[in-house]
Design a protein around this motif. Structure first.
Motif, PDB file in Angstrom:
ATOM      1  N   THR A   1      40.869  34.239  29.013  1.00  0.00           N
ATOM      2  CA  THR A   1      40.458  32.897  28.598  1.00  0.00           C
ATOM      3  C   THR A   1      39.666  32.229  29.717  1.00  0.00           C
ATOM      4  OG1 THR A   1      42.380  32.654  27.153  1.00  0.00           O
ATOM      5  CG2 THR A   1      41.298  30.619  27.850  1.00  0.00           C
ATOM      6  N   ALA A   2      40.195  32.299  30.936  1.00  0.00           N
ATOM      7  CA  ALA A   2      39.511  31.696  32.085  1.00  0.00           C
ATOM      8  C   ALA A   2      38.171  32.375  32.334  1.00  0.00           C
ATOM      9  CB  ALA A   2      40.392  31.779  33.318  1.00  0.00           C
ATOM     10  N   ARG A   3      38.133  33.700  32.246  1.00  0.00           N
ATOM     11  CA  ARG A   3      36.883  34.434  32.471  1.00  0.00           C
ATOM     12  C   ARG A   3      35.828  34.033  31.436  1.00  0.00           C
ATOM     13  NH1 ARG A   3      36.858  38.647  35.509  1.00  0.00           N
ATOM     14  NH2 ARG A   3      38.941  39.333  34.926  1.00  0.00           N
TER      15      ARG A   3
ATOM     16  N   TYR B   1      37.403  34.877  40.685  1.00  0.00           N
ATOM     17  CA  TYR B   1      38.272  35.983  41.079  1.00  0.00           C
ATOM     18  C   TYR B   1      39.646  35.730  40.483  1.00  0.00           C
ATOM     19  CZ  TYR B   1      41.058  39.101  43.989  1.00  0.00           C
ATOM     20  OH  TYR B   1      41.921  40.074  44.424  1.00  0.00           O
ATOM     21  N   ALA B   2      40.245  36.767  39.917  1.00  0.00           N
ATOM     22  CA  ALA B   2      41.578  36.621  39.318  1.00  0.00           C
ATOM     23  C   ALA B   2      42.485  37.740  39.810  1.00  0.00           C
ATOM     24  CB  ALA B   2      41.475  36.669  37.796  1.00  0.00           C
ATOM     25  N   VAL B   3      43.731  37.391  40.055  1.00  0.00           N
ATOM     26  CA  VAL B   3      44.716  38.378  40.484  1.00  0.00           C
ATOM     27  C   VAL B   3      46.086  37.987  39.923  1.00  0.00           C
ATOM     28  CG1 VAL B   3      45.216  37.187  42.668  1.00  0.00           C
ATOM     29  CG2 VAL B   3      45.647  39.642  42.472  1.00  0.00           C
ATOM     30  N   THR B   4      46.842  38.997  39.540  1.00  0.00           N
ATOM     31  CA  THR B   4      48.214  38.779  39.079  1.00  0.00           C
ATOM     32  C   THR B   4      49.131  39.622  39.948  1.00  0.00           C
ATOM     33  OG1 THR B   4      47.542  38.346  36.804  1.00  0.00           O
ATOM     34  CG2 THR B   4      49.812  39.033  37.129  1.00  0.00           C
TER      35      THR B   4
ATOM     36  N   THR C   1      49.862  34.336  38.411  1.00  0.00           N
ATOM     37  CA  THR C   1      48.431  34.610  38.276  1.00  0.00           C
ATOM     38  C   THR C   1      47.656  33.525  39.000  1.00  0.00           C
ATOM     39  OG1 THR C   1      48.813  35.617  36.118  1.00  0.00           O
ATOM     40  CG2 THR C   1      46.555  34.954  36.626  1.00  0.00           C
ATOM     41  N   LYS C   2      46.701  33.956  39.822  1.00  0.00           N
ATOM     42  CA  LYS C   2      45.818  33.024  40.519  1.00  0.00           C
ATOM     43  C   LYS C   2      44.390  33.340  40.124  1.00  0.00           C
ATOM     44  CE  LYS C   2      46.142  32.772  44.903  1.00  0.00           C
ATOM     45  NZ  LYS C   2      46.369  32.661  46.340  1.00  0.00           N
ATOM     46  N   ILE C   3      43.657  32.301  39.766  1.00  0.00           N
ATOM     47  CA  ILE C   3      42.243  32.429  39.423  1.00  0.00           C
ATOM     48  C   ILE C   3      41.492  31.421  40.279  1.00  0.00           C
ATOM     49  CG2 ILE C   3      40.514  32.195  37.613  1.00  0.00           C
ATOM     50  CD1 ILE C   3      42.816  32.847  35.600  1.00  0.00           C
TER      51      ILE C   3
ATOM     52  N   ALA D   1      33.133  24.947  41.811  1.00  0.00           N
ATOM     53  CA  ALA D   1      32.250  24.154  40.945  1.00  0.00           C
ATOM     54  C   ALA D   1      32.139  22.755  41.525  1.00  0.00           C
ATOM     55  CB  ALA D   1      32.795  24.095  39.526  1.00  0.00           C
ATOM     56  N   GLY D   2      30.952  22.179  41.453  1.00  0.00           N
ATOM     57  CA  GLY D   2      30.759  20.806  41.901  1.00  0.00           C
ATOM     58  C   GLY D   2      31.135  20.568  43.345  1.00  0.00           C
ATOM     59  N   GLY D   3      31.019  21.593  44.181  1.00  0.00           N
ATOM     60  CA  GLY D   3      31.358  21.451  45.589  1.00  0.00           C
ATOM     61  C   GLY D   3      32.845  21.590  45.892  1.00  0.00           C
ATOM     62  N   TRP D   4      33.640  21.919  44.891  1.00  0.00           N
ATOM     63  CA  TRP D   4      35.091  22.055  45.079  1.00  0.00           C
ATOM     64  C   TRP D   4      35.546  23.486  44.829  1.00  0.00           C
ATOM     65  CZ3 TRP D   4      38.525  18.443  46.735  1.00  0.00           C
ATOM     66  CH2 TRP D   4      38.117  17.105  46.735  1.00  0.00           C
ATOM     67  N   PRO D   5      36.378  24.030  45.721  1.00  0.00           N
ATOM     68  CA  PRO D   5      37.075  25.260  45.365  1.00  0.00           C
ATOM     69  C   PRO D   5      38.171  24.893  44.362  1.00  0.00           C
ATOM     70  CG  PRO D   5      37.472  24.677  47.684  1.00  0.00           C
ATOM     71  CD  PRO D   5      36.652  23.594  47.070  1.00  0.00           C
ATOM     72  N   ILE D   6      38.317  25.694  43.328  1.00  0.00           N
ATOM     73  CA  ILE D   6      39.308  25.419  42.279  1.00  0.00           C
ATOM     74  C   ILE D   6      40.241  26.613  42.161  1.00  0.00           C
ATOM     75  CG2 ILE D   6      39.629  24.985  39.796  1.00  0.00           C
ATOM     76  CD1 ILE D   6      36.838  23.651  39.832  1.00  0.00           C
ATOM     77  N   GLU D   7      41.529  26.336  42.079  1.00  0.00           N
ATOM     78  CA  GLU D   7      42.507  27.401  41.865  1.00  0.00           C
ATOM     79  C   GLU D   7      43.337  27.077  40.634  1.00  0.00           C
ATOM     80  OE1 GLU D   7      44.743  29.564  45.006  1.00  0.00           O
ATOM     81  OE2 GLU D   7      46.484  28.573  44.075  1.00  0.00           O
ATOM     82  N   LEU D   8      43.311  27.997  39.672  1.00  0.00           N
ATOM     83  CA  LEU D   8      44.206  27.927  38.525  1.00  0.00           C
ATOM     84  C   LEU D   8      45.401  28.792  38.884  1.00  0.00           C
ATOM     85  CD1 LEU D   8      41.606  28.598  35.668  1.00  0.00           C
ATOM     86  CD2 LEU D   8      42.254  26.394  36.684  1.00  0.00           C
TER      87      LEU D   8
END
Length: 194
Positions: free
Chosen positions: A73-75, A85-88, A97-99, A103-110
């Motif tokens: 879904t994220a991809r 980048y995604a890893v489980t 799970t970390k993704i 974007a917009g100058g920010w690192p984002i982690e799901l």
């Protein structure tokens, strides 16, 4: 549309408010909360608290019971963004799970794990840290930012200033379980730092 609030009132200063407004604008533009609604996403971490420093990322925690589907879904929605980048993996018997992407100058982690977002440690830590910041004020917040700018992670910074011993992540959770009188007594230990 999913609730956009992180659950906390953000910092009192205008800079903190401006940063949080910028972040919510970016999250709306990317439609992250909407596109990941089935995972009950919540913005957690330093930005909602107003204690971010240069290099801080946007932490979005999610309830994820099917990691492969979450990654796909994220991809599908964010895979074209820089650094995707995604890893489980399994930590202490829990699949996580970390993704990551930018974007917009920010690192984002799901960040996803099979637990309701409001029960995840990142959310619980943020709630405790918010209480501490409201109680101890801007001087304490500035000391946290100073330690973070020097490379310290958030929970260890709070633990150091509050003179907590042991694992800072566990100590912050334990602090959240104290009654108000006990909580205030622990927070008073930080008085020299305020």
């Amino acid at each position: 549309m999913p609730e956009m609030d992180s659950g906390l009132s953000h910092g009192e200063d205008e800079a903190g408010n401006a940063v949080l407004k910028e972040v919510w604008k970016l999250l709306r533009k990317l439609r992250i909360m909407e596109l990941l609604a089935e995972y009950h996403p919540r913005l957690a971490g330093t930005v909602p608290l107003g204690i971010q420093v240069e290099g801080s990322d946007l932490d979005i925690i999610c309830e994820v019971r099917e990691p492969r589907r979450f990654i796909e879904t994220a991809r599908c929605h964010f895979g074209q963004l820089e650094g995707f980048y995604a890893v489980t993996g399994t930590v202490e018997g829990v699949v996580r799970t970390k993704i990551n992407f930018s974007a917009g100058g920010w690192p984002i982690e799901l960040f996803g794990q099979p637990l309701a977002t409001e029960k995840q440690n990142a959310w619980l830590h943020m709630q405790v840290e918010g209480r501490i910041l409201r109680l101890l004020g801007p001087g304490f917040a500035e000391n946290v930012r100073s330690l973070k700018s020097g490379g310290m992670k958030t929970e260890p910074a709070f633990a150091k200033l509050l003179k907590l011993e042991g694992d800072p992540y566990e100590e912050m959770l334990a602090l959240g379980r104290l009654n108000p009188e006990e909580f205030n007594a622990v927070c008073r230990r930080a008085q020299p730092y305020i």
